[in-house]
Design an enzyme around this catalytic site. Structure first.
Site, PDB file in Angstrom:
ATOM      1  N   THR A   1       5.371  -9.873  -0.707  1.00  0.00           N
ATOM      2  CA  THR A   1       6.738 -10.379  -0.530  1.00  0.00           C
ATOM      3  C   THR A   1       7.060 -11.448  -1.573  1.00  0.00           C
ATOM      4  OG1 THR A   1       6.601  -9.915   1.834  1.00  0.00           O
ATOM      5  CG2 THR A   1       8.309 -11.477   1.124  1.00  0.00           C
TER       6      THR A   1
ATOM      7  N   CYS B   1      11.603  -2.478  15.549  1.00  0.00           N
ATOM      8  CA  CYS B   1      11.719  -3.032  16.904  1.00  0.00           C
ATOM      9  C   CYS B   1      12.369  -4.407  16.899  1.00  0.00           C
ATOM     10  CB  CYS B   1      10.371  -3.121  17.579  1.00  0.00           C
ATOM     11  SG  CYS B   1       9.454  -1.605  17.483  1.00  0.00           S
TER      12      CYS B   1
ATOM     13  N   ASN C   1       6.649   3.106   1.806  1.00  0.00           N
ATOM     14  CA  ASN C   1       5.619   2.826   2.803  1.00  0.00           C
ATOM     15  C   ASN C   1       5.744   3.685   4.054  1.00  0.00           C
ATOM     16  OD1 ASN C   1       7.886   0.875   2.534  1.00  0.00           O
ATOM     17  ND2 ASN C   1       7.267   0.282   4.601  1.00  0.00           N
TER      18      ASN C   1
HETATM   19  C1  LIG Z   1       3.356  -4.428   2.934  1.00  0.00           C
HETATM   20  C2  LIG Z   1       4.414  -4.232   1.898  1.00  0.00           C
HETATM   21  C3  LIG Z   1       5.053  -5.332   1.299  1.00  0.00           C
HETATM   22  C4  LIG Z   1       4.785  -6.747   1.722  1.00  0.00           C
HETATM   23  O1  LIG Z   1       3.536  -7.226   1.326  1.00  0.00           O
HETATM   24  P1  LIG Z   1       2.986  -8.557   2.048  1.00  0.00           P
HETATM   25  O2  LIG Z   1       1.749  -8.880   1.289  1.00  0.00           O
HETATM   26  O3  LIG Z   1       2.734  -8.200   3.462  1.00  0.00           O
HETATM   27  O4  LIG Z   1       4.044  -9.603   1.887  1.00  0.00           O
HETATM   28  C5  LIG Z   1       6.001  -5.081   0.331  1.00  0.00           C
HETATM   29  N1  LIG Z   1       6.316  -3.830  -0.029  1.00  0.00           N
HETATM   30  C6  LIG Z   1       5.721  -2.758   0.505  1.00  0.00           C
HETATM   31  C7  LIG Z   1       6.101  -1.400   0.041  1.00  0.00           C
HETATM   32  C8  LIG Z   1       4.765  -2.917   1.496  1.00  0.00           C
HETATM   33  O5  LIG Z   1       4.205  -1.841   2.051  1.00  0.00           O
END
Ligand SMILES: *Cc1c(COP(=O)(O)O)cnc(C)c1O
Length: 392
Positions: free
Chosen positions: A72, A324, A150
């Site tokens: 993030t 959720c 994701n």
């Molecule tokens: C998990 C994820 C994030 C966030 O990463 P964090 O280290 O949890 O902040 C950003 N982009 C995608 C596509 C993710 O799967």
């Protein structure tokens, strides 16, 4: 009860090799890497090695790697940097299916006077390239498109997009958090300006990430203070976790083939079996261009949350396609953008595998899930209604 962990797109287990390399950093190597004495130097050396290892996985130079606290932060830093470095440009292009790390920041920027184009996707989750290119203008500061989604696992043609974006004079950033370790990445041969990754999605600990910033890219720091990270990110480094991330990157390179063969085969077997044994089910995403570990599957006329709870009784961990937040069971923005009908989006489950999974894991899901779906459908008024409408 045995845990069957199939939620690796949410987070992964720290690999043994990774943990092992972290321990000295949490014990003996307690110096501050910025200090001018032997304890500082002793801590600095493995940090430099970690930077080389991350760079090597990406086909980048060590000085192009900035360590952050998470995926993030990497995403926020990239977007912030492009906007500050190009103050005359007030337009951002992204997609409708980005992770909240990009999506929510862009929505906030709209309130602050920026114009944001959210490029739609089709039913398979593929981005509409014509819309993206048609919206590129002199006012576009940055285009941010994830490498792989994701939820659906769909892979986007980011290298192709980056070339067009560069030609139009904008910065190109990609959130590659789900792609790193699963797809080949060679940034030396690409036009990508910035790329985000996160440790905990590739068997390193939570709370560490990295941002690749191509040499020569104009940059402005997000965190200001000390001179760490060549003045690009203040704050004493998360030393042990960065060392872990470095090792996780060499491990990812070692395991990339396995990820694309054994793990992919497990995923394919799971998917094929569930589709055959459970009526009114279908797979989401671009089946020709998809992460090898991800399976998003919709079971019509059932609630994803109920499926998760019942699977949990068997030790199975997966995730549903609902956000959720605010207590509502709204289907996720990704499934909505893909146009998955409500009756199916509600019953969508994401299985995400990793190198930790075994044949036995998949066998358990294949044994349990058809019964779970059958039971839930017997209780579902929507199922009864749909069957009656079909005269069954
Ligand atoms: C998990 C994820 C994030 C966030 O990463 P964090 O280290 O949890 O902040 C950003 N982009 C995608 C596509 C993710 O799967």
């Amino acid at each position: 009860m045995r845990t069957i962990y199939l939620d690796n797109n949410a987070t992964t287990r720290i690999a043994d090799e990774v943990l092992e390399e972290m321990i000295p950093a949490l014990t003996n190597l307690y110096g501050n890497p910025s200090s001018m004495h032997h304890k500082g130097a002793e801590a600095g050396a493995p940090l430099a090695l970690a930077r080389e290892r991350v760079a090597s996985l990406l086909g980048a130079l060590p000085e192009e790697i900035l360590f952050t606290s998470c995926g993030t932060e990497s995403d926020s830093t990239a977007i912030h940097a492009a906007l500050i470095a190009n103050p005359d440009k007030k337009h951002i292009i992204t997609t409708m299916v980005e992770h909240p790390a990009v999506k929510t920041y862009c929505e906030d920027l709209e309130k602050k006077g920026y114009r944001v184009t959210y490029v739609p996707v089709d039913r398979k989750g593929r981005i509409d390239l014509n819309t993206l290119y048609a919206n590129l203008s002199k006012d576009t500061a940055i285009v941010s498109v994830m490498w792989a989604n994701n939820e659906s696992g769909t892979i986007f043609p980011v290298e192709e997009i980056a070339k067009k974006v560069k030609a139009a004079g904008a910065v190109f950033h990609t959130d590659a958090v789900q792609a790193v370790g699963k797809v080949d990445i060679n940034l030396a041969d690409s036009a990508i300006d910035m790329l985000s990754l996160s440790g905990h999605k590739l068997h390193a600990p939570k709370g560490v990430g990295a941002l690749y910033i191509r040499k020569g890219t104009r940059f402005a720091p997000f965190l200001m203070g000390g001179h760490q990270e060549m003045g690009r990110r203040a704050g004493t480094e998360n030393h042990s976790s960065i060392i872990a991330l470095g090792r996780a990157c060499t491990l990812a390179a070692e395991k990339m083939d396995e990820e694309n063969t054994r793990v992919k085969d497990l995923r394919d077997r799971l998917e094929k079996s569930l589709l055959e044994s459970i009526p009114n089910s279908f797979v989401n995403g671009d089946l020709e261009n998809r992460l090898p570990n991800t399976c998003s599957i919709s079971f019509e006329y059932v609630e994803g949350e109920s499926i998760l709870l019942m699977m949990n009784e068997f030790g199975i961990c997966a995730s549903s396609g609902s956000a959720c937040t605010s207590g509502s069971l709204e289907p996720s923005h990704v499934l909505r953008a893909m146009g998955i009908p409500f009756t199916a989006a509600h019953g969508t489950i994401r299985f995400s595998l990793s190198i930790d999974n075994t044949d036995e894991d998949i066998d358990t899901v294949i044994e349990c899930l058809p019964g779970i779906i059958h039971t839930l459908r017997q209780m579902s008024p929507f199922w009864a209604e749909a069957m009656a409408a079909q005269g069954k």
